[in-house]
Design an enzyme around this catalytic site. Structure first.
Site, mmCIF file in Angstrom:
data_model
loop_
_atom_site.group_PDB
_atom_site.id
_atom_site.type_symbol
_atom_site.label_atom_id
_atom_site.label_comp_id
_atom_site.label_asym_id
_atom_site.label_seq_id
_atom_site.Cartn_x
_atom_site.Cartn_y
_atom_site.Cartn_z
ATOM 1 N N HIS A 74 32.257 2.483 64.954
ATOM 2 C CA HIS A 74 32.579 3.711 64.229
ATOM 3 C C HIS A 74 34.076 3.782 63.928
ATOM 4 C CE1 HIS A 74 28.733 6.035 65.587
ATOM 5 N NE2 HIS A 74 28.463 4.879 65.011
ATOM 6 N N GLU A 76 36.447 6.127 64.234
ATOM 7 C CA GLU A 76 37.382 6.618 65.245
ATOM 8 C C GLU A 76 37.512 5.639 66.404
ATOM 9 O OE1 GLU A 76 34.555 7.879 64.120
ATOM 10 O OE2 GLU A 76 33.789 9.451 65.432
ATOM 11 N N CYS A 102 30.242 11.136 66.945
ATOM 12 C CA CYS A 102 29.045 11.075 67.771
ATOM 13 C C CYS A 102 29.475 11.272 69.235
ATOM 14 C CB CYS A 102 28.339 9.733 67.591
ATOM 15 S SG CYS A 102 29.234 8.327 68.299
ATOM 16 N N CYS A 105 31.788 8.350 70.616
ATOM 17 C CA CYS A 105 33.161 8.417 70.100
ATOM 18 C C CYS A 105 33.887 9.639 70.653
ATOM 19 C CB CYS A 105 33.154 8.418 68.578
ATOM 20 S SG CYS A 105 32.662 6.829 67.874
#
Length: 196
Positions: A74, A76, A102, A105
């Site tokens: 992802h 981030e 999510c 993260c």
């Protein structure tokens, strides 16, 4: 109405997060992240595969539906990994993300000392969203409304996040004409550079 200095910075850094998202090779959804400390960018990341892997983020399942590979990192997380790798301190920073984080993260953002999250779109899976975890950890969470932006140049690949430039809508003029009047002319132009 004069917007606050913080609101101007939020728009500016979200614009950069949008541009960062365009770097992703993902077909389903392009996501971008910018980590900022003292109003300076310290890291940026987009969703994609690990170094040394092909840039193919999805596969087609037995029904022909496009599914994201479980090896995709992802946005981030990519930005946080860069900070860890290069020993950049994230304590007290703000994270601008085009899609809310999510749960996994969110845990990384909490452990990294991020103090504020600004996101554009809400994560589509209620069971996997990390916003409650962030708030429970005392992190300020704020969504920037779509109405605060004009999307320009969404022509080309037709993929979410592909070929999009985002600029604040309020108080912009070009040669004395309101920007909103000129939008139609720009969108009608040929802007296919993001077709991949």
């Amino acid at each position: 109405m004069t917007e606050s200095k913080q609101a101007r910075y939020d728009r500016y850094f979200m614009d950069i997060a949008e541009r960062t998202a365009a770097m992703s090779y993902a077909e389903k959804r392009k996501v971008g992240c910018v980590i900022v400390r003292d109003n300076h960018i310290i890291a940026a990341g987009w969703n994609g595969t690990p170094h040394g892997h092909s840039n193919v983020c999805e596969y087609k399942d037995e029904n022909g539906e496009l599914k994201t590979k479980d090896t995709v990192i992802h946005a981030e997380a990519n930005a946080l990994y860069w900070c860890a790798k290069t020993e950049i301190i994230t304590e007290g920073a703000t994270c601008y993300i085009t899609l809310s984080p999510c749960k996994h993260c969110a845990l990384g953002l909490i452990q990294s000392g991020i103090k504020r999250i600004v996101y554009k779109e809400l994560y589509w899976n209620d069971e996997k969203t990390g916003l409650d975890l962030l708030r429970q950890a005392g992190i300020e969470v704020e969504q920037i409304a779509e109405s605060d932006y004009i999307l320009l140049g969404y022509k080309g690949s037709g993929k979410p996040g592909g070929g999009v430039s985002v600029i604040p809508a309020d108080n912009f003029t070009f040669n004395g004409r309101p920007l909103k009047e000129l939008i139609g002319n720009f969108i009608q132009g040929d802007n296919n550079e993001n077709t991949r």
